[in-house]
Write an enzyme that holds these catalytic residues in place. Sequence first.
Site, mmCIF file in Angstrom:
data_model
loop_
_atom_site.group_PDB
_atom_site.id
_atom_site.type_symbol
_atom_site.label_atom_id
_atom_site.label_comp_id
_atom_site.label_asym_id
_atom_site.label_seq_id
_atom_site.Cartn_x
_atom_site.Cartn_y
_atom_site.Cartn_z
ATOM 1 N N TRP A 19 8.988 -13.738 -8.015
ATOM 2 C CA TRP A 19 8.306 -13.282 -6.799
ATOM 3 C C TRP A 19 7.780 -14.457 -5.970
ATOM 4 O O TRP A 19 6.677 -14.409 -5.444
ATOM 5 C CB TRP A 19 7.096 -12.366 -7.098
ATOM 6 N N ARG A 52 -0.559 10.599 23.670
ATOM 7 C CA ARG A 52 0.076 11.820 23.155
ATOM 8 C C ARG A 52 -0.786 13.030 23.436
ATOM 9 O O ARG A 52 -1.981 13.035 23.173
ATOM 10 C CB ARG A 52 0.276 11.665 21.641
ATOM 11 N N GLN A 85 -0.076 8.851 10.093
ATOM 12 C CA GLN A 85 -0.457 10.258 10.244
ATOM 13 C C GLN A 85 -0.757 10.593 11.699
ATOM 14 O O GLN A 85 -0.323 11.621 12.230
ATOM 15 C CB GLN A 85 -1.685 10.547 9.365
ATOM 16 N N GLU A 93 -1.181 -12.284 -5.139
ATOM 17 C CA GLU A 93 -2.298 -13.247 -5.159
ATOM 18 C C GLU A 93 -3.532 -12.632 -5.780
ATOM 19 O O GLU A 93 -4.658 -12.872 -5.329
ATOM 20 C CB GLU A 93 -2.564 -13.796 -3.743
#
Lengths: 379, 249
Positions: free
Chosen positions: A156, A268, A336, A363
Amino acid sequence: MNFEFTEEQKMIQQAAKDFAERELLHDVIERDEKSEFPTNGMKKLCELGFLGMMADPKYGGGGMDTISYVLAMEEISKIDSSCAVVMSVCNSLVNWGIEEYGTEEQKQKWLVPLAKSEKIGAFLLSEPEAGSDATSQRTTAEDKGDHYLVNGTKNWITNANSASTYIVIAQTHPDKKHKGINALIVDKNTPGITLGPHENKMGMRSSDTHSVMFNDVKVPKENRIGDDGFGFSFAMKTLDGGRIGIASQALGIASGAFERALKYSKERKAFGTEIFNHQAVAFKLADMAVKIENARNLCLKSAWLKDQHQPYGIMSAMAKQYAADIAMEVTTEAVQIHGGYGYVKEYHVERLMREAKLTQIYEGTSEVQKIVISRSLLK
Amino acid sequence: MKILVCISHVPDTTTKIKFVNNNTSFDTTGVQWIINPWDELALTRALDIKDAQAGVIEEIVVINVGLIDSEPTIRKALAIGADRAIRINADPKDAFLVATELAEVIKKENFEIILCGIESCDFNGSTVGGMLSELLDMPSVSAVSSLEIDGGQVKLKREIDGGQEGVHTQTPFIGIVQKGICKEPRIPSMRGIMTARTKPLQVVEPIAAEPLIEFVNYEFPKPKAACRKVDPENVKELVTLLHEEAKVI
């Protein structure tokens, strides 16, 4: 108590914002889909000096304070946290580690090109069998007199491919357990180093993440940072500062998602009015705003403590744990609020939600941070 | 060759404009201030030329007419890359006063090229560059969207109706620049920001000068009315509305 930023801090914040909007925003979705490293953006990031922003100017760095770093990390993470994590690893882990604990020769040889943003660094600690439990290092650095012979695998690793300078944490004296671990500066092109394939990750997909395998890699003795056996302590001290970078990254992910959700809520309409005017949505946004403000204050206080040369390990653990956890909460709510549009890539918030998850893991997981914090309460 | 860039300290273009004192003055509470965007483009072009022609451009100087609160904006210009700055310590009440103060300082030095933005985003007057040219008795070229230095000659392109005009000129001259002069303004580097305060910022006291304009009051434009849609088949209704309501026929 003065909560105002200095003129320089505001300029740095604006520069980071302008850079991210101009150089990263236009292709961030495409790069995320294709898992492509932000090559062009990184070039500009380096030209502006963001990778060495806190290093001492005598080594070619910007000489900036940690508060400036937090501000820059937040602005860049709002748009592209894959780019921000490169900044975090370079500034907090690699540059700081060498500048704080390296010899003058090590600084001249390794820190100068990093501080000037001519090279990228990587920090190699995690292994397949050692993530949270960093004391169980399986990668070995056998003392061969004038050099160490390194064998093992690291997992990683951020910047594994793009970096040229590695700091590798490896076990030299197994009988001494964590006191037998060393930190070595390793040139990535040293024979015996190979990289695994690029990890196909859930989020921060533009960030270059690989396993790194060491097969009889010879590292000169003079590349060891600090005294023999200092490596684990070095890693822990370095990660204290690294937490500030990741906390700021999580903060940026959260605030970026919040800004998008707020904007969307004012545009919206549903049931005859903007959805912001529906209390269910307004209260979500209010909660998000409070969480972000708290996370920001924790990040800035950690940075302030570090700049004042006061102990900052506990505060940075609080900042990292809290910012990462609220980043997950805020980005989920941002999706959401966007409704169906939040579920498609074009609106960015789904990407931010996927990115937030990693901040709770790498980390030092949120659980590890709670170990650090709770142990401090016992004292 | 020395280049001078005139910069204005203006409100950020996203500022919500409000007026106070019975609509006689602009409310500066909470306003973010920036370098006028057109001036910033001019500065970027100057820096690009300096980078491309090492040794030709000796220094780039920025100049501002403003009070002490404009110094952070001036320092941003230094952070972006200007070599030094001059602030004329005066309230920029109108374009004539600004041009008068600038001319007085500019004529004490030899600048081969003087650049300024075509307008400022606060008052959009588009007059300082032209006035400066007259006061300094120096040629000026307006609406410059391209500037190259080739040998001793300056090659410009300027926007005109229907196209572009090529102009060659000698120095000294004033270039009044607009969009197109460079791709986008420079972002200051980290080193630039941290060294801005080490660069000279000279404060000069103004000469006595009076503005020619008095601002009596400010008002907002009337809000746009909702759009009335008329069926394209209903020409009679359209004519009636144009005659009786809009009163344009």
